[in-house]
Design a protein around this motif. Structure first.
Motif, PDB file in Angstrom:
ATOM      1  N   ASP A 180       0.809  -1.221   0.000  1.00 42.78           N
ATOM      2  CA  ASP A 180       0.000   0.000   0.000  1.00 42.78           C
ATOM      3  C   ASP A 180       0.844   1.274   0.000  1.00 42.78           C
ATOM      4  OD1 ASP A 180       0.931  -0.454   2.539  1.00 42.78           O
ATOM      5  OD2 ASP A 180      -1.000  -0.209   3.543  1.00 42.78           O
ATOM      6  N   ALA A 181       2.172   1.138  -0.006  1.00 44.69           N
ATOM      7  CA  ALA A 181       3.041   2.315  -0.089  1.00 44.69           C
ATOM      8  C   ALA A 181       3.347   2.705  -1.533  1.00 44.69           C
ATOM      9  CB  ALA A 181       4.346   2.071   0.661  1.00 44.69           C
ATOM     10  N   LEU A 182       2.889   1.950  -2.509  1.00 48.33           N
ATOM     11  CA  LEU A 182       3.196   2.272  -3.900  1.00 48.33           C
ATOM     12  C   LEU A 182       2.734   3.677  -4.301  1.00 48.33           C
ATOM     13  CD1 LEU A 182       2.566  -1.126  -5.759  1.00 48.33           C
ATOM     14  CD2 LEU A 182       4.748  -0.104  -5.093  1.00 48.33           C
ATOM     15  N   PRO A 183       1.549   4.153  -3.867  1.00 51.11           N
ATOM     16  CA  PRO A 183       1.178   5.534  -4.197  1.00 51.11           C
ATOM     17  C   PRO A 183       2.131   6.559  -3.593  1.00 51.11           C
ATOM     18  CG  PRO A 183      -0.774   4.282  -3.583  1.00 51.11           C
ATOM     19  CD  PRO A 183       0.409   3.432  -3.242  1.00 51.11           C
ATOM     20  N   MET A 184       2.684   6.271  -2.422  1.00 48.79           N
ATOM     21  CA  MET A 184       3.661   7.172  -1.829  1.00 48.79           C
ATOM     22  C   MET A 184       4.937   7.221  -2.663  1.00 48.79           C
ATOM     23  SD  MET A 184       3.325   6.258   2.233  1.00 48.79           S
ATOM     24  CE  MET A 184       4.445   7.561   2.778  1.00 48.79           C
ATOM     25  N   VAL A 185       5.369   6.056  -3.143  1.00 51.33           N
ATOM     26  CA  VAL A 185       6.555   6.008  -3.999  1.00 51.33           C
ATOM     27  C   VAL A 185       6.326   6.850  -5.248  1.00 51.33           C
ATOM     28  CG1 VAL A 185       8.085   4.523  -5.347  1.00 51.33           C
ATOM     29  CG2 VAL A 185       7.219   3.735  -3.138  1.00 51.33           C
ATOM     30  N   ARG A 186       5.163   6.727  -5.834  1.00 50.48           N
ATOM     31  CA  ARG A 186       4.852   7.506  -7.029  1.00 50.48           C
ATOM     32  C   ARG A 186       4.926   9.001  -6.737  1.00 50.48           C
ATOM     33  NH1 ARG A 186       2.371   6.837 -11.912  1.00 50.48           N
ATOM     34  NH2 ARG A 186       1.376   8.706 -12.745  1.00 50.48           N
ATOM     35  N   ALA A 187       4.329   9.404  -5.618  1.00 50.37           N
ATOM     36  CA  ALA A 187       4.338  10.828  -5.263  1.00 50.37           C
ATOM     37  C   ALA A 187       5.755  11.331  -5.037  1.00 50.37           C
ATOM     38  CB  ALA A 187       3.484  11.055  -4.018  1.00 50.37           C
ATOM     39  N   ALA A 188       6.583  10.506  -4.384  1.00 48.34           N
ATOM     40  CA  ALA A 188       7.967  10.904  -4.145  1.00 48.34           C
ATOM     41  C   ALA A 188       8.726  11.040  -5.462  1.00 48.34           C
ATOM     42  CB  ALA A 188       8.654   9.886  -3.238  1.00 48.34           C
ATOM     43  N   LEU A 189       8.506  10.122  -6.398  1.00 51.27           N
ATOM     44  CA  LEU A 189       9.148  10.212  -7.707  1.00 51.27           C
ATOM     45  C   LEU A 189       8.732  11.470  -8.455  1.00 51.27           C
ATOM     46  CD1 LEU A 189       8.947   6.531  -9.034  1.00 51.27           C
ATOM     47  CD2 LEU A 189      11.035   7.844  -8.651  1.00 51.27           C
ATOM     48  N   GLN A 190       7.508  11.912  -8.227  1.00 52.63           N
ATOM     49  CA  GLN A 190       6.994  13.088  -8.918  1.00 52.63           C
ATOM     50  C   GLN A 190       7.351  14.393  -8.219  1.00 52.63           C
ATOM     51  OE1 GLN A 190       2.838  11.880  -9.126  1.00 52.63           O
ATOM     52  NE2 GLN A 190       3.092  11.203 -11.250  1.00 52.63           N
ATOM     53  N   GLY A 191       8.139  14.295  -7.125  1.00 56.71           N
ATOM     54  CA  GLY A 191       8.630  15.497  -6.464  1.00 56.71           C
ATOM     55  C   GLY A 191       7.652  16.152  -5.513  1.00 56.71           C
ATOM     56  N   ASP A 192       6.724  15.375  -4.956  1.00 55.07           N
ATOM     57  CA  ASP A 192       5.767  15.927  -3.992  1.00 55.07           C
ATOM     58  C   ASP A 192       6.514  16.578  -2.831  1.00 55.07           C
ATOM     59  OD1 ASP A 192       3.848  16.182  -1.831  1.00 55.07           O
ATOM     60  OD2 ASP A 192       2.564  14.788  -2.914  1.00 55.07           O
ATOM     61  N   ALA A 193       6.175  17.836  -2.527  1.00 53.62           N
ATOM     62  CA  ALA A 193       6.878  18.596  -1.477  1.00 53.62           C
ATOM     63  C   ALA A 193       6.670  18.012  -0.091  1.00 53.62           C
ATOM     64  CB  ALA A 193       6.418  20.054  -1.508  1.00 53.62           C
ATOM     65  N   TRP A 194       5.673  17.159   0.081  1.00 53.54           N
ATOM     66  CA  TRP A 194       5.442  16.560   1.402  1.00 53.54           C
ATOM     67  C   TRP A 194       6.662  15.799   1.889  1.00 53.54           C
ATOM     68  CZ3 TRP A 194       5.194  11.724   3.715  1.00 53.54           C
ATOM     69  CH2 TRP A 194       4.550  11.658   4.949  1.00 53.54           C
ATOM     70  N   PHE A 195       7.443  15.277   0.966  1.00 52.75           N
ATOM     71  CA  PHE A 195       8.603  14.473   1.343  1.00 52.75           C
ATOM     72  C   PHE A 195       9.818  15.320   1.712  1.00 52.75           C
ATOM     73  CE2 PHE A 195       5.859  11.802  -1.192  1.00 52.75           C
ATOM     74  CZ  PHE A 195       5.804  10.650  -0.427  1.00 52.75           C
ATOM     75  N   ASP A 196       9.702  16.651   1.593  1.00 49.99           N
ATOM     76  CA  ASP A 196      10.799  17.537   1.965  1.00 49.99           C
ATOM     77  C   ASP A 196      10.789  17.909   3.443  1.00 49.99           C
ATOM     78  OD1 ASP A 196      11.667  17.593  -0.665  1.00 49.99           O
ATOM     79  OD2 ASP A 196      10.412  19.331  -1.161  1.00 49.99           O
ATOM     80  N   GLY A 197       9.618  17.946   4.076  1.00 49.79           N
ATOM     81  CA  GLY A 197       9.522  18.369   5.465  1.00 49.79           C
ATOM     82  C   GLY A 197       8.586  17.520   6.297  1.00 49.79           C
ATOM     83  N   PRO A 198       7.291  17.479   5.925  1.00 48.45           N
ATOM     84  CA  PRO A 198       6.324  16.690   6.703  1.00 48.45           C
ATOM     85  C   PRO A 198       6.718  15.220   6.854  1.00 48.45           C
ATOM     86  CG  PRO A 198       5.185  18.176   5.223  1.00 48.45           C
ATOM     87  CD  PRO A 198       6.635  18.287   4.889  1.00 48.45           C
ATOM     88  N   TRP A 199       7.451  14.675   5.885  1.00 47.52           N
ATOM     89  CA  TRP A 199       7.922  13.282   5.999  1.00 47.52           C
ATOM     90  C   TRP A 199       8.665  13.075   7.307  1.00 47.52           C
ATOM     91  CZ3 TRP A 199       8.232   8.480   3.551  1.00 47.52           C
ATOM     92  CH2 TRP A 199       9.320   7.677   3.886  1.00 47.52           C
ATOM     93  N   GLN A 200       9.590  13.952   7.638  1.00 46.42           N
ATOM     94  CA  GLN A 200      10.372  13.832   8.864  1.00 46.42           C
ATOM     95  C   GLN A 200       9.524  14.126  10.100  1.00 46.42           C
ATOM     96  OE1 GLN A 200      13.248  12.610   9.260  1.00 46.42           O
ATOM     97  NE2 GLN A 200      14.136  12.622   7.219  1.00 46.42           N
ATOM     98  N   GLU A 201       8.717  15.164  10.037  1.00 45.49           N
ATOM     99  CA  GLU A 201       7.930  15.564  11.202  1.00 45.49           C
ATOM    100  C   GLU A 201       6.915  14.493  11.580  1.00 45.49           C
ATOM    101  OE1 GLU A 201       6.224  17.496  14.382  1.00 45.49           O
ATOM    102  OE2 GLU A 201       8.173  17.752  13.406  1.00 45.49           O
ATOM    103  N   ALA A 202       6.349  13.826  10.571  1.00 46.42           N
ATOM    104  CA  ALA A 202       5.330  12.814  10.849  1.00 46.42           C
ATOM    105  C   ALA A 202       5.869  11.686  11.701  1.00 46.42           C
ATOM    106  CB  ALA A 202       4.774  12.257   9.537  1.00 46.42           C
ATOM    107  N   ALA A 203       7.173  11.406  11.599  1.00 44.51           N
ATOM    108  CA  ALA A 203       7.769  10.288  12.331  1.00 44.51           C
ATOM    109  C   ALA A 203       8.487  10.728  13.606  1.00 44.51           C
ATOM    110  CB  ALA A 203       8.760   9.557  11.430  1.00 44.51           C
ATOM    111  N   ARG A 204       8.360  12.004  13.974  1.00 47.71           N
ATOM    112  CA  ARG A 204       9.045  12.479  15.175  1.00 47.71           C
ATOM    113  C   ARG A 204       8.550  11.717  16.403  1.00 47.71           C
ATOM    114  NH1 ARG A 204       7.782  16.383  18.887  1.00 47.71           N
ATOM    115  NH2 ARG A 204       6.022  17.152  17.626  1.00 47.71           N
ATOM    116  N   ALA A 205       9.501  11.245  17.188  1.00 51.66           N
ATOM    117  CA  ALA A 205       9.146  10.450  18.364  1.00 51.66           C
ATOM    118  C   ALA A 205       8.396  11.288  19.384  1.00 51.66           C
ATOM    119  CB  ALA A 205      10.409   9.864  18.996  1.00 51.66           C
ATOM    120  N   ARG A 206       7.352  10.713  19.922  1.00 53.14           N
ATOM    121  CA  ARG A 206       6.565  11.340  20.993  1.00 53.14           C
ATOM    122  C   ARG A 206       6.481  10.319  22.112  1.00 53.14           C
ATOM    123  NH1 ARG A 206       5.177  13.054  16.116  1.00 53.14           N
ATOM    124  NH2 ARG A 206       4.510  15.207  15.792  1.00 53.14           N
ATOM    125  N   PRO A 207       7.282  10.498  23.161  1.00 53.23           N
ATOM    126  CA  PRO A 207       7.380   9.471  24.213  1.00 53.23           C
ATOM    127  C   PRO A 207       6.010   9.083  24.752  1.00 53.23           C
ATOM    128  CG  PRO A 207       9.065  11.126  24.515  1.00 53.23           C
ATOM    129  CD  PRO A 207       8.160  11.647  23.417  1.00 53.23           C
TER     130      PRO A 207
END
Length: 212
Positions: A180-207
């Motif tokens: 189910d990550a294939l649409p994400m791969v497509r978006a990343a290949l197409q240069g979606d800006a979400w992968f420049d910043g929100p990608w990292q923030e979404a995975a930020r650890a929250r104890p």
């Protein structure tokens, strides 16, 4: 042109379905694929996990879901006679057929997945394995220490990168796990800006609460 590393183990039906769906999912994108065999069981052992077929409720759901997904995608799928099974011989065969960068091409990987997931036969039946080997005509003997070492090295590289399951697609230092990550791969290949910043923030650890 971007390079995708498609990490796989033929024991996984999700890896099979992702392999079949990849060309359609990424149609119109500029990319090349390197098919990277590993041993899924070694990933599970490293992270202290059980595989989805190793306890009954999840095994039953997994097989129902993959049959449904295959039907929806128009992909032929039949559960092999024994599952889970030891994929070692097939993963070694993949690397023994390595060409460019000592990796198998799509034709080889397709033959391996079809061997397992079409027809419902025993993936490790000696006669079937022999016939598959004769068809693929590997450049190296799959039992050579060189091939065995390659598979161990691939698996260790995957662990070092942080892979925990298959299929995983690596792109630009990012890991995309699952069919189910294939649409994400497509978006990343197409240069979606979400992968420049929100990608990292979404995975930020929250104890939070941890189970011992």
């Amino acid at each position: 042109m971007k390079t995708l590393d498609f990490w796989f183990d033929v024991v996984s039906p999700y890896a099979y379905l992702a392999f079949e769906r990849l060309p359609q999912a990424l149609e119109g994108c500029s990319y090349r694929v390197r098919y990277r065999p590993l041993l899924f069981g070694a990933l599970l052992s490293h992270w202290g996990q059980l595989g989805p077929a190793e306890f009954e409720p999840k095994r039953a759901w997994t097989m129902r879901q993959v049959h449904w997904l295959a039907r929806e995608a128009g992909v032929e799928l039949a559960l092999p006679a024994q599952h889970p099974f030891n994929p070692l011989a097939l993963q070694r065969l993949a690397l023994a057929c390595g060409e460019v960068e000592e990796l198998p091409n799509r034709r080889v990987v397709e033959a391996l997945f079809h061997h397992v997931w079409r027809g419902g036969a025993d993936a490790n039946d000696p006669a079937r394995l022999q016939a598959l080997t004769q068809t693929l005509r590997p450049a190296l003997d799959p039992q050579r220490n060189e091939v065995k070492g390659r598979l161990r090295a691939h698996t260790q590289e995957a662990i070092d990168l942080g892979l925990f399951g298959v299929p995983t697609i690596a792109l630009d230092g990012k890991l995309f796990w699952g069919l189910d990550a294939l649409p994400m791969v497509r978006a990343a290949l197409q240069g979606d800006a979400w992968f420049d910043g929100p990608w990292q923030e979404a995975a930020r650890a929250r104890p939070g609460v941890r189970r011992r």
